[in-house]
Design an enzyme around this catalytic site. Sequence first.
Site, PDB file in Angstrom:
ATOM      1  N   SER A 322       0.836  -1.201   0.000  1.00  0.00           N
ATOM      2  CA  SER A 322       0.000   0.000   0.000  1.00  0.00           C
ATOM      3  C   SER A 322       0.865   1.243   0.000  1.00  0.00           C
ATOM      4  O   SER A 322       2.042   1.191   0.371  1.00  0.00           O
ATOM      5  CB  SER A 322      -0.893   0.017   1.241  1.00  0.00           C
ATOM      6  OG  SER A 322      -0.123   0.315   2.398  1.00  0.00           O
ATOM      7  N   ASP A 323       0.311   2.365  -0.413  1.00  0.00           N
ATOM      8  CA  ASP A 323       0.969   3.630  -0.124  1.00  0.00           C
ATOM      9  C   ASP A 323       0.688   3.960   1.335  1.00  0.00           C
ATOM     10  O   ASP A 323      -0.189   3.369   1.971  1.00  0.00           O
ATOM     11  CB  ASP A 323       0.470   4.728  -1.068  1.00  0.00           C
ATOM     12  CG  ASP A 323       1.511   5.830  -1.268  1.00  0.00           C
ATOM     13  OD1 ASP A 323       2.416   5.964  -0.421  1.00  0.00           O
ATOM     14  OD2 ASP A 323       1.436   6.551  -2.275  1.00  0.00           O
ATOM     15  N   LEU A 324       1.419   4.904   1.876  1.00  0.00           N
ATOM     16  CA  LEU A 324       1.354   5.182   3.308  1.00  0.00           C
ATOM     17  C   LEU A 324      -0.074   5.522   3.748  1.00  0.00           C
ATOM     18  O   LEU A 324      -0.680   6.475   3.250  1.00  0.00           O
ATOM     19  CB  LEU A 324       2.302   6.330   3.655  1.00  0.00           C
ATOM     20  CG  LEU A 324       2.414   6.694   5.129  1.00  0.00           C
ATOM     21  CD1 LEU A 324       2.893   5.506   5.945  1.00  0.00           C
ATOM     22  CD2 LEU A 324       3.351   7.872   5.319  1.00  0.00           C
TER      23      LEU A 324
END
Length: 793
Positions: A322-324
């Site tokens: 995932s992105d942050l």
Amino acid sequence: MNKKVQMALSLSLAFSTLYTPVFAQIKSKHPLYKNAKAPIESRIKDLLSRMTVEEKVGQISMPLGWPMYSKKGNEVEVSDAFKKSLKESCTGMLWATLRADPWTKKTLTNGLNPELAAKATNAIQKYAIENTRLGIPVLLSEEAPHGHMAIGTTVFPTSIGQSSTFNPELIERMAKAIAEETRVQGGHVGYGPVLDLAREPRWSRVEETYGEDHVLISRMGEAMVRGMQGKQINSGVNVVATLKHLAAYGAPEGGHNGSSINIGLRTLHQFYLPQFKAAVKAGVLSVMTSYNSIDGIPCSSNEMLLKDVLVKNWGFKGFVVSDLNSISGLKSNHHVAETAADAAALAINAGLDADLSGVGYGKALLDAIKQGKVNVKVLDTAVSKVLRIKFQMGLFENPYVDPHLARQKVRNAEKISLAREVARESVILLKNQNQLLPLSKKLSSIAVIGPNADNVYNQLGDYTAPQAPGNVITVLQGIKNKLGETTKINYAKGCAIRDTLSSEIDDAVAAAKKSEAVVMVLGGSSARDFKTEYIETGAAKVNANAVSDMESGEGYDRATLDLMGDQMKLLKAVMKTGKPVVLVLIKGRPLNLNWAAENVPAILDAWYPGQEGGNAIADVLFGDYNPAGRLTISVPKSVGQLPVYYNARYPEKHDYIEMDAKPLYAFGYGLSYTSFAYHNLHIEHHPAQKLVNVKFDLKNTGARDGEEVVQLYLQHKNSSVVMPIKQLIKFKRVALQGGEQKTISFSIKQSDLEIYNQKMQWEVEAGTYHLMVGSSSDDIKLEKDFIIHQYAR
């Protein structure tokens, strides 16, 4: 039963019962997963069978890494935060452990140099291996789009400059250097390349992309993957590349970072996914999802993207991250999940393997499993993908790095030279009226003016660590290096990028008046500072009351593309002096250049050129290097024209009342100090091989050596779905000496001709194709039709 057999069986059972604890003890001391000679899949299966659910979830949860070490003088040890994370969360991954910037609060003082960075990662590995039940090494992911984002590393031009070289071979060399610097410090995964298609220049992250064309992006992405991962991921000098961001992140509504994207599936497959597919076919081992939704489905819970397209259709063998905080964002931003457990279940069931944040999975995923929303088999699949990378990299056998090697290999002379080479090849000559450039080295005096003339951080772009004095060569310093003591250099800042309260335009005018020529360095900035606030994802937070230079970089979306602050006032005032002016642009996105294009005699675009930018720009200014960079994103005349990318679909755009519909400078545009001529286009079709061979003659018709970026564009005369007016399919950067001629050849393959048809299938349609050869998308030199009969599938 025969008595002898019965007695033998009894003895056997007794023997077995007697020695079972001994065998179990031997097995625990020498488990299969620690046997380097065993097949990796067997090792994964063995390790999974020994793990608790909590340990499995810890392997795919990735908290922030920079709080996990403590620096004491020249020694580094693990922090209490890491000990707690390991004990409570069974942490198996960390993100940005070596990252340093205002957001992380890591400076040149409390951050780590390369040698200490290696010691820090070694300490983390040693503690994790010696203080956990199974002794699993930690996978360390680092930001690495234009250099490893750590103190003391080499800073290359940002991606928009990298692609402006139109030189994948050079970018592969750069990626190899970035990988080595990351790996010798203990990193395993490098975040990059960014393969987002940038069709909205107001968007804050344009600088991180390779521009508006998916074919160019594909070639750059393949080069980055080859360079970063190499042929053997366990080489000790390579890292796993991570593609960012799947998918369609670069065309947000209104330019708002992370905003929703509304495109059809055919558009998605034809333009936004091919570059990711190309990088997957090149062997990439990690992919990151994007913050946005596509037609109402968040990318971090999009099963069609993550399972059907990425794994089933493309054969992706790595893990998805995932992105942050994007898993948490399913609840807080997109509102498609009611609870954190629901969000975790949506993500992992859709095929998202690892959580960048440590909170998207963690307790939330454990709750989802307890509630029956996630099957343990789904968890095992995700964990196995992360473990596979650890085994493939040889981390179980050798989790440590050599601090002395880090000191030797990071930012050495070879890499600094490479940074200059990439920067030089990225510089674009936009205008050169009356051959003002190159400037003479015999000038008695020269004025160097502007907010970006001598600002270290303004020329580096986002995702850059703090820099020690002398690491970065500004334009002013580059010109001083070039001219030495023989030329009087009159410097004046003139104004800031945005702030209008400290402008000194009169000083700049005075400097120009007493000089033979003027170099003005204007543009933008992605320089983060310690006054800037940041949201939880790390994006900068816009604050109307605090006027820093920053007007680009993650979180800094624009409503206009005008030069900010007093920069236009400064430019116009200096132009009134009547001195010959060269405008050098340092920036992260296309800006409004209408007035400059009409009034300034010479313009160079350098994007964010990195640490050697000053030397590279000076090389171009004074003729030691003939520029051949090309625009990879069109420069609009007005935001009212947007979107203005070159490969828009039919019908052709008609003009507005106020202006035409054409960009000021189109995709592929760039000038040279010499001239080139194109002749003798030949096209040969070989149906049996499914190949179309193209060749033509290219001649340098000037006296100066130079490079030309030849570009092949294709137009479908008739197709079953609406296609672009023209589409880049091939390109090549060609070096020719003055007067030299070469025959240039290309092979057009089936994949270059395919379209995503009405049946949602890739197909080469029979029909007439129009081939165009040119020096840019709007400067076609040669063109000819060819006919394709139906290719068998």
